[in-house]
Design a protein around this motif. Structure first.
Motif, PDB file in Angstrom:
ATOM      1  N   ASP A  42      87.353  49.743  52.703  1.00  0.00           N
ATOM      2  CA  ASP A  42      88.075  48.475  52.747  1.00  0.00           C
ATOM      3  C   ASP A  42      87.092  47.337  52.993  1.00  0.00           C
ATOM      4  OD1 ASP A  42      90.683  49.317  52.289  1.00  0.00           O
ATOM      5  OD2 ASP A  42      90.987  49.871  54.378  1.00  0.00           O
ATOM      6  N   GLY A  43      87.245  46.267  52.232  1.00  0.00           N
ATOM      7  CA  GLY A  43      86.374  45.115  52.428  1.00  0.00           C
ATOM      8  C   GLY A  43      85.160  45.093  51.522  1.00  0.00           C
ATOM      9  N   ASP A  44      84.901  46.173  50.757  1.00  0.00           N
ATOM     10  CA  ASP A  44      83.829  46.132  49.769  1.00  0.00           C
ATOM     11  C   ASP A  44      84.259  45.241  48.607  1.00  0.00           C
ATOM     12  OD1 ASP A  44      82.366  47.823  51.300  1.00  0.00           O
ATOM     13  OD2 ASP A  44      82.652  49.601  50.054  1.00  0.00           O
ATOM     14  N   TYR A  45      83.259  44.568  48.001  1.00  0.00           N
ATOM     15  CA  TYR A  45      83.561  43.645  46.915  1.00  0.00           C
ATOM     16  C   TYR A  45      82.800  44.028  45.648  1.00  0.00           C
ATOM     17  CZ  TYR A  45      85.651  40.683  50.454  1.00  0.00           C
ATOM     18  OH  TYR A  45      86.440  40.199  51.452  1.00  0.00           O
ATOM     19  N   TRP A  46      83.410  43.688  44.527  1.00  0.00           N
ATOM     20  CA  TRP A  46      82.809  43.974  43.233  1.00  0.00           C
ATOM     21  C   TRP A  46      83.028  42.786  42.311  1.00  0.00           C
ATOM     22  CZ3 TRP A  46      86.143  46.864  39.238  1.00  0.00           C
ATOM     23  CH2 TRP A  46      85.509  46.853  37.987  1.00  0.00           C
ATOM     24  N   TYR A  47      81.920  42.301  41.734  1.00  0.00           N
ATOM     25  CA  TYR A  47      82.004  41.222  40.764  1.00  0.00           C
ATOM     26  C   TYR A  47      81.694  41.771  39.384  1.00  0.00           C
ATOM     27  CZ  TYR A  47      81.235  36.900  38.211  1.00  0.00           C
ATOM     28  OH  TYR A  47      81.320  35.890  37.289  1.00  0.00           O
ATOM     29  N   ASN A  48      82.617  41.563  38.449  1.00  0.00           N
ATOM     30  CA  ASN A  48      82.448  42.021  37.077  1.00  0.00           C
ATOM     31  C   ASN A  48      82.068  40.813  36.210  1.00  0.00           C
ATOM     32  OD1 ASN A  48      82.665  42.955  34.452  1.00  0.00           O
ATOM     33  ND2 ASN A  48      84.466  44.219  34.877  1.00  0.00           N
ATOM     34  N   PRO A  49      80.828  40.730  35.727  1.00  0.00           N
ATOM     35  CA  PRO A  49      80.414  39.571  34.928  1.00  0.00           C
ATOM     36  C   PRO A  49      81.136  39.481  33.593  1.00  0.00           C
ATOM     37  CG  PRO A  49      78.746  41.284  34.844  1.00  0.00           C
ATOM     38  CD  PRO A  49      79.743  41.729  35.852  1.00  0.00           C
ATOM     39  N   GLU A  68      88.440  43.354  45.426  1.00  0.00           N
ATOM     40  CA  GLU A  68      88.230  43.917  46.756  1.00  0.00           C
ATOM     41  C   GLU A  68      88.794  45.325  46.782  1.00  0.00           C
ATOM     42  OE1 GLU A  68      89.427  42.892  51.409  1.00  0.00           O
ATOM     43  OE2 GLU A  68      89.780  41.442  49.797  1.00  0.00           O
ATOM     44  N   TYR A  69      88.104  46.240  47.474  1.00  0.00           N
ATOM     45  CA  TYR A  69      88.550  47.634  47.495  1.00  0.00           C
ATOM     46  C   TYR A  69      89.654  47.819  48.523  1.00  0.00           C
ATOM     47  CZ  TYR A  69      88.483  52.680  47.135  1.00  0.00           C
ATOM     48  OH  TYR A  69      88.832  53.988  46.907  1.00  0.00           O
ATOM     49  N   ASN A  70      90.729  48.498  48.115  1.00  0.00           N
ATOM     50  CA  ASN A  70      91.835  48.833  49.005  1.00  0.00           C
ATOM     51  C   ASN A  70      91.870  50.344  49.162  1.00  0.00           C
ATOM     52  OD1 ASN A  70      94.722  49.671  49.628  1.00  0.00           O
ATOM     53  ND2 ASN A  70      94.838  47.451  49.939  1.00  0.00           N
ATOM     54  N   LYS A  71      91.487  50.829  50.339  1.00  0.00           N
ATOM     55  CA  LYS A  71      91.353  52.270  50.555  1.00  0.00           C
ATOM     56  C   LYS A  71      92.704  52.969  50.491  1.00  0.00           C
ATOM     57  CE  LYS A  71      88.999  55.605  53.552  1.00  0.00           C
ATOM     58  NZ  LYS A  71      88.174  55.771  54.769  1.00  0.00           N
ATOM     59  N   GLU A  72      93.754  52.301  50.983  1.00  0.00           N
ATOM     60  CA  GLU A  72      95.074  52.917  50.982  1.00  0.00           C
ATOM     61  C   GLU A  72      95.546  53.213  49.561  1.00  0.00           C
ATOM     62  OE1 GLU A  72      99.614  52.028  52.615  1.00  0.00           O
ATOM     63  OE2 GLU A  72      97.993  50.610  52.994  1.00  0.00           O
ATOM     64  N   LEU A  73      95.222  52.298  48.642  1.00  0.00           N
ATOM     65  CA  LEU A  73      95.598  52.480  47.245  1.00  0.00           C
ATOM     66  C   LEU A  73      94.544  53.233  46.451  1.00  0.00           C
ATOM     67  CD1 LEU A  73      97.035  48.935  46.447  1.00  0.00           C
ATOM     68  CD2 LEU A  73      98.297  50.975  47.090  1.00  0.00           C
TER      69      LEU A  73
END
Length: 287
Positions: free
Chosen positions: A91-98, A105-110
């Motif tokens: 949770d809280g990790d981020y990913w930018y797709n150019p 943002e990553y949602n661990k529950e989902l």
């Protein structure tokens, strides 16, 4: 707090892009696998990144950059067409797709990457969605069965009627009678010699009544129905398609375990008219 997180993401992106360009030769020489091998940046670049932008290190994986930042050591930022570690996101990790130019943002529950600003639904909201979906499914079922709404379908089901029987105040099929003659009632009861707007309701009966009348009467049982009307006595015109004029039809009413004759006022094409002296189960029998 949201602004600070946004700033951290863009700082990570800017630094990672600069470091990737300055160290391209190192990446080309040392990166040989997309699966498990990572190449840490040179000490000089890492030190510069740590002091000037607050990043501890960065890695190059199969076309993407991974970095950790500042005092948020457990927060990872990914840059590339896909998150490049493959698993282990938190949770809280981020990913930018150019390619799509959006942050996720990553949602661990989902177990999924969701758009930034995503808010998980509450239990109440989830239940409301489930209830709405169920209501829509019931409505679709009602319409498929020929009903206007769910309530009418439920009333009909409780009376063991289909849509045609429900809307036409009729009984078309009866347990124990093959090819039953339909019985319907369209109103205009004659009460105290006057034609009224009153209607007799027609309901289904159990097979026990059919067996009972067969045991006491000869002839073909056309149908057996429960008749209810808002009066003590009434002349009631029953619509019975299949009956022909002059047909010998008798009617019997079940009272206290005994079948008694009901006065048949008229038999004509598709109609049988009875002079009834009370509510109850009525059997139509062709002699």
């Amino acid at each position: 707090m949201k602004t600070m997180k946004k700033a951290r993401k863009y700082l990570a992106f800017i630094l990672a892009m600069g470091l990737m360009m300055s160290s391209m030769t190192v990446f080309a020489e040392e990166t040989t696998s997309d699966e498990t091998t990572s190449t840490e940046s040179t000490t000089e670049s890492t030190t510069e990144g740590s002091s000037s932008k607050g990043l501890a290190n960065y890695y190059y994986y199969s076309g993407g950059i991974v970095s950790t930042g500042g005092s948020y050591w457990n927060t990872w930022y990914y840059y590339g067409s896909k998150p490049v570690l493959g698993d282990g996101y938190a949770d809280g990790d981020y990913w930018y797709n150019p390619e799509t130019k959006e942050w996720k943002e990553y949602n661990k529950e989902l177990s999924a990457w969701v758009k930034e600003g995503y808010r998980a639904v509450t239990a109440e909201e989830y239940q409301a969605m489930v209830d709405r979906a169920a209501a829509e499914a019931y409505q679709a079922e009602a319409e498929d069965e020929g009903f206007t709404d769910v309530a009418q379908m439920q009333y009909a089901q409780a009376a063991h009627k289909n849509a045609g029987e429900y809307y036409n105040n009729a009984v078309v099929t009866t347990p124990g009678i093959e090819e039953a003659v339909p019985v319907a009632q369209g109103g205009k009861l004659v009460i105290d010699g006057e034609v009224t707007n009153a209607t007799a309701s027609i309901s289904k009966v159990t097979v026990a009544y059919v067996d009972s009348v067969r045991a006491t009467q000869e002839g073909r049982v056309l149908n057996v129905v429960d008749v209810r009307f808002p009066a003590v006595e009434a002349t009631i015109n029953f619509y019975m398609p299949g009956v022909v004029e002059g047909m010998n039809v008798v009617a019997l009413q079940y009272e206290d375990g005994v079948w008694t004759n009901v006065d048949v006022a008229e038999v004509r094409a598709d109609h049988v008219v009875l002079n009834m002296k009370g509510n109850g189960v009525v059997a139509f029998v062709a002699k």
